[in-house]
Structure formats: structure tokens, C-alpha cells
Enzyme design. Structure first.
Site, mmCIF file in Angstrom:
data_model
loop_
_atom_site.group_PDB
_atom_site.id
_atom_site.type_symbol
_atom_site.label_atom_id
_atom_site.label_comp_id
_atom_site.label_asym_id
_atom_site.label_seq_id
_atom_site.Cartn_x
_atom_site.Cartn_y
_atom_site.Cartn_z
ATOM 1 N N ALA A 42 -20.729 -24.496 49.043
ATOM 2 C CA ALA A 42 -19.754 -24.067 50.040
ATOM 3 C C ALA A 42 -18.574 -23.346 49.380
ATOM 4 O O ALA A 42 -18.773 -22.345 48.698
ATOM 5 C CB ALA A 42 -19.316 -25.259 50.884
ATOM 6 N N SER A 43 -17.355 -23.860 49.535
ATOM 7 C CA SER A 43 -16.172 -23.127 49.066
ATOM 8 C C SER A 43 -16.015 -23.085 47.555
ATOM 9 O O SER A 43 -15.128 -22.388 47.049
ATOM 10 C CB SER A 43 -14.908 -23.714 49.700
ATOM 11 O OG SER A 43 -14.845 -23.366 51.061
ATOM 12 N N MET A 44 -16.854 -23.785 46.816
ATOM 13 C CA MET A 44 -16.853 -23.574 45.370
ATOM 14 C C MET A 44 -17.452 -22.217 45.023
ATOM 15 O O MET A 44 -17.437 -21.799 43.865
ATOM 16 C CB MET A 44 -17.584 -24.713 44.661
ATOM 17 C CG MET A 44 -16.728 -25.970 44.571
ATOM 18 S SD MET A 44 -17.571 -27.374 43.813
ATOM 19 C CE MET A 44 -17.735 -26.809 42.119
ATOM 20 N N LYS A 93 -15.907 -19.644 46.181
ATOM 21 C CA LYS A 93 -14.695 -18.828 46.126
ATOM 22 C C LYS A 93 -14.199 -18.542 44.705
ATOM 23 O O LYS A 93 -13.872 -17.391 44.384
ATOM 24 C CB LYS A 93 -13.593 -19.487 46.960
ATOM 25 C CG LYS A 93 -13.851 -19.453 48.479
ATOM 26 C CD LYS A 93 -12.744 -20.173 49.235
ATOM 27 C CE LYS A 93 -12.848 -19.958 50.747
ATOM 28 N NZ LYS A 93 -13.908 -20.775 51.369
#
Length: 385
Positions: free
Chosen positions: A66-68, A70
Site C-alpha cells: 500500500a502506501s509504502m 510512496k
């Protein structure tokens, strides 16, 4: 107590931490890795990969990070800055003219348009619906439901949706977590002329040996994919929409949340950051780029990512950074960096102290508690090594 006994005590504490997380049904299983200066202080695969099959968790398990995603996309964008192909303070609309002329909820133009730096530090105004404070705008964003539909839309559809929605703040003034890194990924696509996954593969994944990282779970790796408990419906809802996108051919390579990876792959990325931007005899990022990435980019009065990290953190270019002042929910020290994924993964790293810690699990319901308890456990290992 000698070093060997301290190490045994630390690893026993890690085992108890994992046993408790699994018994509490925070996740069916997890893989953890703590490393300093190239020495592995602790590494465990515990529990099961899939609660329906009971397959034991393996160190090569594939997780939705997921947001890792980014920090990885932000690193690639900084590489383009170093190549002179992108500038941090140029308007996003230079590369994405579809986003020219953005307006605020009042209907007025903002004082300035969002920049690339705004995308990396989440001050662009492209906010997730839960971050929007204006009730009317939040209602409009809820109706549009870009949060839920993004993986299954095309890049053109995502841009058209963002262009039609008012910005949630004046660019540069507030940390509002959201679609900024998805937009950054589309900037990368415009500059490179290839899909984001291909650009990442060429620039980072292949050179670093991140062979299990990408925007889809390959058929050959399907048996290694980690899943949450059935009652963790939020995790399954998030995962299912990305699985649907994979069936559709991954129309949108979500730079904000689309990658799957393994703990070994992400360790290679973290190791490169700690090694001053170098790995395998190759330089990926300059020390100047890393200084900017690791430094707080927010105004001192900006509360930053407090809703995600607790107090005491600012935000750099892709990662939260522990400040020199204030309370903290974790035993972190100034200059420590972190980010995490809504599906239950987290990285903590400290460039000056040259260590990093990773926990990968499939867990949305209690992910914040789990990652903070993991950070406290990792501190014991670091102190006793």
C-alpha cells in the site's frame, strides 16, 4: 549480561511480541527484519500466510505494501531531479496540463498551483476524503469516490477526476494525506514515456534485485501472497479492488498504494537509503537528494502527519521524519524516518544510526497499534545489540 545473552533476550522478546500479535488476531502471520550496519539483529517469519489454508508464513511471502509504495516512487522522482529532467519547485501542470487551473472550494484560484515538492510532502491539496475538513467538499469527494475507484481507472480518468475536484487547501500550507504520490507517479510516466512500473523496474527494482516487487501479483507468486483474517473486512476490501485492477490489466499504476513486495525486496531499498544512496557499486541517489528526502519539509507550525505517526514527526520527501522536539508515541530519536501501508506493513530507519526495521503483515484493523508495538520491540533489540 554478555552480548550473546542480550541478543537471546532480545530475540525472545520479539518472539513474544509475534506470538501476542497472532494470538490477538491482529494478523494471521508476519515477517519481521531488524538490521544495523549490514548485520541482521533479528529475523522471523511467524504464523500463517493464509488463515483459510493454514499455509505457514514464509520469509518470501508477498504482501500488499500500500502506501509504502510512496517512498519508492518519491526516490525515483528524486533520481529524475538529479538527471535534470524534473525540478522540485516547478508546477505539476508543466507535466500534467490536465491539472492546470485548479481551484479551491470557494471557486477562487489558489495563490499558486501545486508543485512537485508539494506532491512529495503532501501539501498539494489532493487529499483523501478522510482528510478533507470542508463538509461540502468532503461530501463531493465522497460521491466521486476516487479513494475507492482509483486502481480500476485509467490515468486519464484519474486526472480528469482530480481536475474537476476543488483542492482541499492552498498548496504548500497544509499536510493533507492523499493522492499526491499517485499524481507524482503520473508525472514520472510523462517524463519517461513508459508506465510507472516499467520506470521503477528499470531504475530501481532490477538494479537492486527487487524481483518480487511490482503492481501485480504474478501467477508464479500467487501461492506466496499473504492474506488477512476473514473478519478484517477493510483489508479484504482494499485488496480486492487491487485484485480487480490486476484482472483489468492494471489500468492505473498507483504510485500512492499499488505495489506488492517482500520483506527482502524492501530491505534492499532501505539498505540503499542507509548506504548514502548506493548499492552494488552503483549510485542511485546523491547525498544532497537524501538530505532533502530525510529533512522536514513542513513549516514548524504545520502539525504534519500527527494522525498517522503520533506527535513529534514532520515530513520529508516521501517519509515522515522525527523532529528534535516534542513528545512521541514511539521511542524514536531525532532524524528517524518511517512510513507504512494501510494493509499492515511498516518501515522504520535511522540514517545516522544506520539501522532499519521492517514488519510485514496483512492487517488493517489494528495496524497502528501493531506497528507502534513493533517499534518498541525493535528498540530493545537495538539497545541490546
Amino acid at each position: 549480561m554478555n552480548t550473546a545473552n542480550r541478543h537471546r533476550q532480545g530475540t525472545a522478546l520479539l518472539d513474544r511480541f509475534l506470538d501476542w500479535q497472532i494470538a490477538a488476531r491482529h494478523y494471521p502471520g508476519a515477517v519481521v527484519h531488524v538490521e544495523r550496519d549490514g548485520e541482521v539483529l533479528a529475523r522471523r517469519a511467524a504464523g500463517v500466510l493464509d488463515p483459510e489454508t493454514g499455509t505457514p508464513m514464509g520469509e518470501d511471502a508477498v504482501f500488499r505494501i500500500a502506501s509504502m509504495t510512496k517512498p519508492v516512487v518519491s526516490a525515483l522522482a528524486l533520481m529524475l531531479v538529479e538527471q535534470g529532467r524534473l525540478a522540485l519547485d516547478e508546477p505539476v501542470s508543466r507535466w500534467l496540463p490536465e491539472l492546470a487551473g485548479l481551484k479551491l472550494a470557494s471557486g477562487k484560484a489558489p495563490a499558486r498551483q501545486p508543485t512537485v515538492r508539494d506532491l512529495m510532502r503532501h501539501t498539494s491539496g489532493f487529499a483523501y476524503v478522510g482528510e478533507i475538513r470542508d463538509p461540502a467538499l468532503r461530501g463531493l469527494a465522497t460521491q466521486v469516490d476516487l479513494d475507492g475507484r482509483l486502481p480500476t481507472l485509467s490515468p486519464d480518468q484519474v486526472l480528469a477526476t482530480l481536475a474537476a475536484l476543488p483542492l482541499a487547501c492552498e498548496p504548500g500550507t497544509q499536510f493533507l494525506y492523499g493522492f499526491s504520490t499517485d499524481v507524482l507517479g503520473l508525472v514520472v510516466e510523462r517524463i519517461t514515456g513508459v508506465r510507472l512500473g516499467d520506470a521503477l523496474r528499470e531504475a530501481l527494482f532490477e538494479p537492486l534485485g527487487m524481483n518480487d516487487t511490482g503492481f501485480a501479483v504474478p501467477d508464479a507468486a500467487a501461492g506466496r501472497f499473504a492474506r488477512a483474517h476473514a473478519e478484517d473486512r477493510l483489508w479484504h476490501g482494499f485488496s480486492d479492488k487491487y485484485a480487480l485492477a490486476q484482472q483489468m490489466g492494471v489500468p492505473m499504476h498507483s504510485g500512492g498504494g499499488g505495489l506488492v513486495s517482500t520483506i527482502d525486496d524492501y530491505a534492499r531499498f532501505a539498505r540503499m537509503l542507509l548506504a548514502g544512496g548506493q548499492a552494488g557499486g552503483r549510485r542511485f541517489l546523491s547525498e544532497d537528494s537524501l538530505r532533502q528526502m530525510f529533512a522536514n519539509q513542513l513549516d514548524p507550525m504545520n502539525p504534519g502527519p500527527v494522525g498517522y505517526t503520533g506527535p513529534g514527526f514532520g515530513f520529508g520527501l516521501g517519509l515522515a521524519v522525527r523532529l528534535q522536539w516534542g513528545a512521541s508515541a514511539t521511542p524514536s530519536t531525532a532524524g528517524e524516518l518511517t512510513w507504512f501501508g494501510i494493509c499492515g506493513t511498516v518501515v522504520w530507519l535511522h540514517p545516522r544510526e544506520r539501522w532499519f526495521a521492517l514488519q510485514f503483515g496483512a492487517n488493517m484493523r489494528s495496524r497502528m497499534l501493531s506497528r507502534m508495538e513493533f517499534r518498541r520491540t525493535a528498540q530493545f533489540l537495538l539497545d541490546e545489540s
